[in-house]
Scaffold this active site. Structure first.
Site, mmCIF file in Angstrom:
data_model
loop_
_atom_site.group_PDB
_atom_site.id
_atom_site.type_symbol
_atom_site.label_atom_id
_atom_site.label_comp_id
_atom_site.label_asym_id
_atom_site.label_seq_id
_atom_site.Cartn_x
_atom_site.Cartn_y
_atom_site.Cartn_z
ATOM 1 N NE ARG A 1 9.642 -4.852 3.556
ATOM 2 C CZ ARG A 1 8.980 -4.441 3.913
ATOM 3 N NH1 ARG A 1 7.820 -3.261 3.095
ATOM 4 N NH2 ARG A 1 7.908 -4.420 4.930
ATOM 5 N NE ARG B 1 2.538 -3.343 11.664
ATOM 6 C CZ ARG B 1 2.501 -2.964 10.454
ATOM 7 N NH1 ARG B 1 4.018 -3.792 9.531
ATOM 8 N NH2 ARG B 1 2.270 -2.452 9.888
ATOM 9 N NE ARG C 1 9.797 -0.619 7.542
ATOM 10 C CZ ARG C 1 7.773 -0.701 6.603
ATOM 11 N NH1 ARG C 1 8.490 -0.227 5.159
ATOM 12 N NH2 ARG C 1 7.197 -1.528 7.029
ATOM 13 C CE LYS D 1 -1.684 -0.653 3.767
ATOM 14 N NZ LYS D 1 -1.293 -2.060 4.341
ATOM 15 N NE ARG E 1 -4.781 1.841 12.723
ATOM 16 C CZ ARG E 1 -3.158 1.044 11.873
ATOM 17 N NH1 ARG E 1 -3.209 0.063 11.144
ATOM 18 N NH2 ARG E 1 -2.333 2.013 11.993
#
Length: 193
Positions: free
Chosen positions: A127, A150, A139, A13, A88
């Site tokens: 990644r 998540r 990250r 996204k 959300r």
């Protein structure tokens, strides 16, 4: 063009939002950034948010929608905006719809990024390894355990938005597992530009 991008973390996204910002000349709105800016600016809703956050509580849907209501009044958002990460929950979506209706506005598009969750976890692991290989910090969200947490939160809280927007006849989907340029083209087709 006012739109929402839906999909689990890692679905692409953010990557597509950057391309949409460049192509359409409208801002991507991040609720976290907007919250921090409202608090820093000392706006009435920002002061409400600060009081809640200072207590260590989560900011209510009402406050978040209020911050978005203020933000979309700014000149750069007059021609539209891209929301990624909001709403959300269905409750937030309903509150957001009501706020837009009060302003005489409506959403133009809700695009969901469909993904294979197992492949998505592999994508995140890859990644993270590529980031490490470049000598850059990984990250926190790219930790597979954090990512799985998540993803579960997305499944329980946010995934019901698909049915909500589908029921309103607004939901369009793209295959988030395709190459980035293919996803961009699919979005262009959906938007007609």
């Amino acid at each position: 063009m006012r739109m929402i991008l839906l999909g689990p973390p890692g679905a692409g996204k953010g990557t597509q939002a950057v391309r949409l910002v460049e192509r359409l000349g409208i801002p991507q709105l991040s609720t976290g950034d907007m919250l921090r800016a409202a608090v820093a600016a000392g706006t009435p809703v920002g002061l409400q948010a600060k009081a809640v956050m200072d207590r260590g509580d989560l900011v209510s849907d009402e406050i978040v929608v209020g911050i978005i209501a203020d933000r979309i009044e700014e000149s750069d958002a007059r021609n539209g905006f891209i929301l990624d990460g909001f709403p959300r929950t269905v409750a937030q979506a309903k509150a957001f719809d009501a706020m837009l209706a009060e302003k005489g506005l409506k959403l133009d598009a809700v695009i969901e990024f469909k993904v294979n969750e197992a492949e998505l976890v592999d994508r995140i692991v890859k990644r993270a390894k590529e980031t490490e290989a470049r000598g850059e910090p990984v990250r926190k969200d790219d930790n597979p355990d954090v990512f799985k947490t998540r993803l579960e939160a997305y499944r329980t809280q946010t995934a019901p938005l698909s049915a909500y927007y589908e029921g309103k006849g607004m939901l369009k989907t793209v295959d988030g597992m395709k190459p980035i340029d293919d996803v961009t083209e699919a979005i262009k087709t959906i938007l007609g530009r």
